[in-house]
Motif scaffolding. Sequence first.
Motif, PDB file in Angstrom:
ATOM      1  N   LYS A  62       0.832  -1.200   0.000  1.00 36.57           N
ATOM      2  CA  LYS A  62       0.000   0.000   0.000  1.00 36.57           C
ATOM      3  C   LYS A  62       0.870   1.255   0.000  1.00 36.57           C
ATOM      4  O   LYS A  62       0.605   2.220  -0.730  1.00 36.57           O
ATOM      5  N   GLU A  63       1.924   1.257   0.830  1.00 37.44           N
ATOM      6  CA  GLU A  63       2.830   2.405   0.882  1.00 37.44           C
ATOM      7  C   GLU A  63       3.519   2.635  -0.453  1.00 37.44           C
ATOM      8  O   GLU A  63       3.760   3.775  -0.851  1.00 37.44           O
ATOM      9  N   LEU A  64       3.841   1.545  -1.148  1.00 39.78           N
ATOM     10  CA  LEU A  64       4.535   1.655  -2.436  1.00 39.78           C
ATOM     11  C   LEU A  64       3.580   1.905  -3.604  1.00 39.78           C
ATOM     12  O   LEU A  64       4.019   2.182  -4.718  1.00 39.78           O
ATOM     13  N   GLY A  65       2.283   1.805  -3.338  1.00 39.55           N
ATOM     14  CA  GLY A  65       1.292   2.031  -4.389  1.00 39.55           C
ATOM     15  C   GLY A  65       1.179   0.875  -5.364  1.00 39.55           C
ATOM     16  O   GLY A  65       0.865   1.075  -6.548  1.00 39.55           O
ATOM     17  N   ILE A  66       1.402  -0.344  -4.885  1.00 38.15           N
ATOM     18  CA  ILE A  66       1.297  -1.536  -5.734  1.00 38.15           C
ATOM     19  C   ILE A  66      -0.096  -2.122  -5.563  1.00 38.15           C
ATOM     20  O   ILE A  66      -0.479  -2.547  -4.462  1.00 38.15           O
ATOM     21  N   GLU A  67      -0.853  -2.161  -6.647  1.00 40.24           N
ATOM     22  CA  GLU A  67      -2.222  -2.654  -6.596  1.00 40.24           C
ATOM     23  C   GLU A  67      -2.255  -4.142  -6.257  1.00 40.24           C
ATOM     24  O   GLU A  67      -1.308  -4.887  -6.526  1.00 40.24           O
TER      25      GLU A  67
END
Length: 424
Positions: A216-221
Amino acid sequence: MTEPETSYADGNMTDSSRKPSEPIRTSFIITSLGAGGAQMMLLKLLQQLDRKKFDPEVISLSGLRPETCFLLERYRSLGIKTLVFNLNLGPAMALQMASLIAHLRRRQPRLVSTWMYHADLMGGLAARLAGRFPVVWNIRHSNLDRVKDKKSTVMVADLCARLSKYLPQKIICCARDSQITHSSIGYDQNRMLVIPNGFFTDEYVPDPELRMRSRKELGIEDDFLAIGMFGRYHPHKGHKNFFQAAEIFVRGNRKVRFVLCGFQVDWENQEIADSIRKYGMEDYFLLLGQQADMPRLYSALDILASASVCEGFSNVIGEAMSCGVPCAVTDVGDSAWIVGDTGMIVSPNSPEELAQALIKMTEIGQKERTRLGISARERIVDNFSIPKIVRQYEDLFECLVKHNENVHGGYKCGHEVEKLKINN
């Protein structure tokens, strides 16, 4: 040279005045305290070293530049005296060498352990000029590349090969491939043994909750695959090969994020930025630069890739496996030995092979990747946990100290130090 404010408790103590029960004064001399695999392994060794048996200090030889002292405070946080000299080529080098020799004469270590080529040479010479301290070299290279390695590195390695019959009592190699390579260029194979890297398997663990937070922090779906490649930007690490493999991989319109970190692995590195933009893959890559919280990053991954063209014993591969991440790696150094049958092995300098391995690991599905990850962790726990590796270092050090003191104490040495075999 910088020194902490604390003074030497044993400044001029000689072996004859040493109390029999006191810890073994040990000087660890390393080329630098940058964020490399050798530096991290020494840090792990010192974190676990039995302080009732050993009294360690650390000496770095590359000055106080940011890239050479990244881990300085982490070493000092262990409560270990950590000194910095500057033995780089220049007018002050002779003075710094004299200061190092003087320091060793004051401290009178009972053993000197040097790490990496330049420290093996300069630290080994300093120890010999300072006293009768047993010296243990530690080689962290695997394949010495006479094209891609710096000329100074190759020159120092060749000189070490010539001196290997005289300076060190033992030569530790971090990988079996390293032992073979260095024997072939003239290192004294009778003094060589292999002690691989070790891993904190209670720190690097599979953690589903951390995985969710990290992604979530890295923005990985959730429905995207995360493929990582971790390591400093250096020709040995094969970044350009990885970028080519990534371009082949994304041709199938796969949902993927490539997560990269390491020293100079960021968008400010023009070579990296140009390589990625050449393939039109800017949206696929997360370039995170140098990172400290590695378990958090490993937890986000589905696959760890290593595109190295030269490697010793990879910390990154072992840490990823300990976190339950299956790996696709090039067959360099001891990478294939580390992975075993828990991942995929491909030829070095072959982006097509690496791409096909990543595609295959994608197509086997999450359930099979989880199974491989469980097997990968078990392999690391069974073979490369840090307590087992540290015990091998401790046994060797104690053996050499006893041998040295028997010889120079005027006794006939009956200790079978030359028969000591560790992971060979």
